[in-house]
Design a protein around this motif. Structure first.
Motif, short mmCIF file in Angstrom:
data_model
loop_
_atom_site.label_atom_id
_atom_site.label_comp_id
_atom_site.label_asym_id
_atom_site.label_seq_id
_atom_site.Cartn_x
_atom_site.Cartn_y
_atom_site.Cartn_z
N MET A 196 -30.55 13.02 45.56
CA MET A 196 -30.75 13.81 44.35
C MET A 196 -32.17 14.37 44.30
O MET A 196 -32.38 15.54 43.96
N TYR A 197 -33.16 13.54 44.65
CA TYR A 197 -34.54 14.03 44.71
C TYR A 197 -34.68 15.11 45.78
O TYR A 197 -35.31 16.14 45.57
N SER A 198 -34.11 14.86 46.96
CA SER A 198 -34.23 15.83 48.05
C SER A 198 -33.57 17.15 47.67
O SER A 198 -34.06 18.22 48.05
N SER A 199 -32.47 17.11 46.91
CA SER A 199 -31.80 18.34 46.51
C SER A 199 -32.70 19.23 45.65
O SER A 199 -32.83 20.42 45.88
N VAL A 200 -33.32 18.62 44.64
CA VAL A 200 -34.19 19.41 43.77
C VAL A 200 -35.42 19.89 44.52
O VAL A 200 -35.90 21.02 44.31
N PHE A 201 -35.93 19.09 45.46
CA PHE A 201 -37.08 19.52 46.26
C PHE A 201 -36.69 20.67 47.19
O PHE A 201 -37.46 21.62 47.38
N LEU A 202 -35.49 20.58 47.78
CA LEU A 202 -35.03 21.65 48.68
C LEU A 202 -34.85 22.96 47.93
O LEU A 202 -35.22 24.03 48.42
N ILE A 203 -34.27 22.89 46.73
CA ILE A 203 -34.10 24.10 45.93
C ILE A 203 -35.45 24.68 45.54
O ILE A 203 -35.63 25.90 45.51
N THR A 204 -36.41 23.81 45.26
CA THR A 204 -37.76 24.28 44.91
C THR A 204 -38.41 24.96 46.11
O THR A 204 -38.99 26.05 45.98
N ILE A 205 -38.31 24.35 47.29
CA ILE A 205 -38.88 24.95 48.50
C ILE A 205 -38.20 26.28 48.80
O ILE A 205 -38.85 27.26 49.18
N MET A 206 -36.89 26.33 48.62
CA MET A 206 -36.13 27.56 48.85
C MET A 206 -36.62 28.68 47.94
O MET A 206 -36.79 29.83 48.37
N SER A 207 -36.86 28.35 46.69
CA SER A 207 -37.31 29.35 45.73
C SER A 207 -38.73 29.82 46.04
O SER A 207 -39.04 31.01 45.93
N ILE A 208 -39.59 28.88 46.42
CA ILE A 208 -40.97 29.24 46.78
C ILE A 208 -40.97 30.14 48.01
O ILE A 208 -41.73 31.12 48.09
N GLU A 209 -40.12 29.83 48.98
CA GLU A 209 -40.03 30.64 50.20
C GLU A 209 -39.59 32.06 49.88
O GLU A 209 -40.14 33.04 50.39
N ARG A 210 -38.62 32.22 48.97
CA ARG A 210 -38.18 33.55 48.57
C ARG A 210 -39.28 34.27 47.79
O ARG A 210 -39.47 35.48 47.94
N TYR A 211 -39.99 33.53 46.96
CA TYR A 211 -41.09 34.11 46.18
C TYR A 211 -42.17 34.66 47.10
O TYR A 211 -42.64 35.80 46.94
#
Length: 329
Positions: A104-119
């Motif tokens: 669950m922690y890794s999921s939210v971190f992955l989504i955060t990294i994904m969003s930062i990468e797109r940003y």
């Protein structure tokens, strides 16, 4: 996170309201498993089998699917526990609670990294020159998984099996040594697992939305819409759980007893958390319809290939722009 194991965590007898919430939770968990497990397997198989040249976004989607699948494969045990009792032992209870918390922690971190990468890719394309290869991303993923493993440790310490008031064994009882320890765990979970990541997400996507007002390729916009949908779904499905955390923090801080209505909602909030692990393949499938017109494997392949090629083209454009800028100077 303490969402692991949507069983009766308070040890109270199952009244009529609890029986209804338990039945609803079982239905939600069953649907999550039936949809999410094969869906995430399909995502993993498609990427590993067909996507040879992988972009950062595709690699992050792969890791997210793995994390979600690890959560979902535990659901049959939780469903049986809700319908009957926990018969799998204390060690299994702690192990599964730990796996769920880590994922669950890794999921939210992955989504955060994904969003930062797109940003970064959209708002600061020249910065992507430093991310030409996957080496830096894999280092970030290594750190991310390590931190997730550390944050999951409290689940090993506080979850155990005990007899409820109605005489059944259940997992995920939370045994804290003090009120301060419980407050610390609740605040850590909601701040690190929700407030901080989604504050970053909100800022990132506000900037991305502003930038997308300028002309961009349709494919790039589809990629942003897909990732945004993943973020929104994750936020909405996790929100009830963290609202209950806030209620717990308030009641503990004011030394009031926990409200009875919380017991009826905790099962539903916990079940919604598991939906977040099954909803992503559905979002990918709808995105794949834009390419093939159906929920078929070829649509998945085209979707991930298109995301990968779009990311690689963006990096090449950034490189060309960088060369032109320095030539003009």
């Amino acid at each position: 996170m303490n969402a692991s194991g949507p069983s009766n965590p308070t040890g109270t007898a199952l009244d009529e309201g609890s029986m209804v919430s338990t039945s609803v939770a079982c239905v939600i968990l069953s649907l999550s498993f039936l949809v999410g497990a094969p869906g995430n397997l399909l995502v993993i198989w498609t990427i590993l089998k067909h996507i040879k040249l992988r972009s950062h976004t595709v690699v992050l989607i792969l890791h997210l699917a793995v994390a979600d699948l690890l959560v979902l494969v535990t659901l049959p045990l939780w469903i049986y526990s809700l319908a009957s009792s926990w018969i799998f032992g204390n060690a299994t209870c702690k192990a599964l609670s730990y796996i769920i918390n880590v994922c669950m922690y890794s999921s939210v971190f992955l989504i955060t990294i994904m969003s930062i990468e797109r940003y970064v890719a959209i708002c600061y394309p020249l910065k992507m020159l430093g991310w030409k290869g996957l080496g830096m991303l894999y280092k970030c993923l290594g750190v991310m998984w390590f931190v997730s493993f550390l944050l999951g440790i409290p689940a090993l310490l506080i979850h155990y099996v005990d007899v409820t008031d109605d005489g059944t064994l259940q997992c995920t009882f939370e045994m804290y040594t003090s009120v301060n320890q419980e407050l610390f765990c609740l605040c850590l979970e909601s701040s690190v697992g929700f407030v901080i990541p989604f504050s970053i997400l909100a800022i990132s996507y506000c900037q991305v939305a502003t930038q997308l007002k300028q002309p961009h390729s349709t494919t790039k916009q589809k990629s942003i819409v897909l990732i945004s949908s993943v973020v929104v779904a994750f936020a909405l499905l996790w929100l009830p759980h963290h609202i209950l955390n806030v209620i717990d923090v308030i009641t503990l801080s004011t030394e009031n007893s926990k409200q009875d209505f919380r017991d009826h909602f905790v099962l539903i909030a916990g079940a919604l958390v598991f939906i977040s692990s099954s909803v992503n393949p559905v979002l990918y499938a709808f995105a794949a319809q834009n390419f093939q017109g159906g929920l078929r494997r070829s649509g998945f392949v085209k979707l991930f290939l298109d995301i990968a090629s779009n990311s690689l083209k963006a990096k090449e454009n950034s490189k060309v722009q960088h060369i032109i800028t320095h030539t003009e100077v």
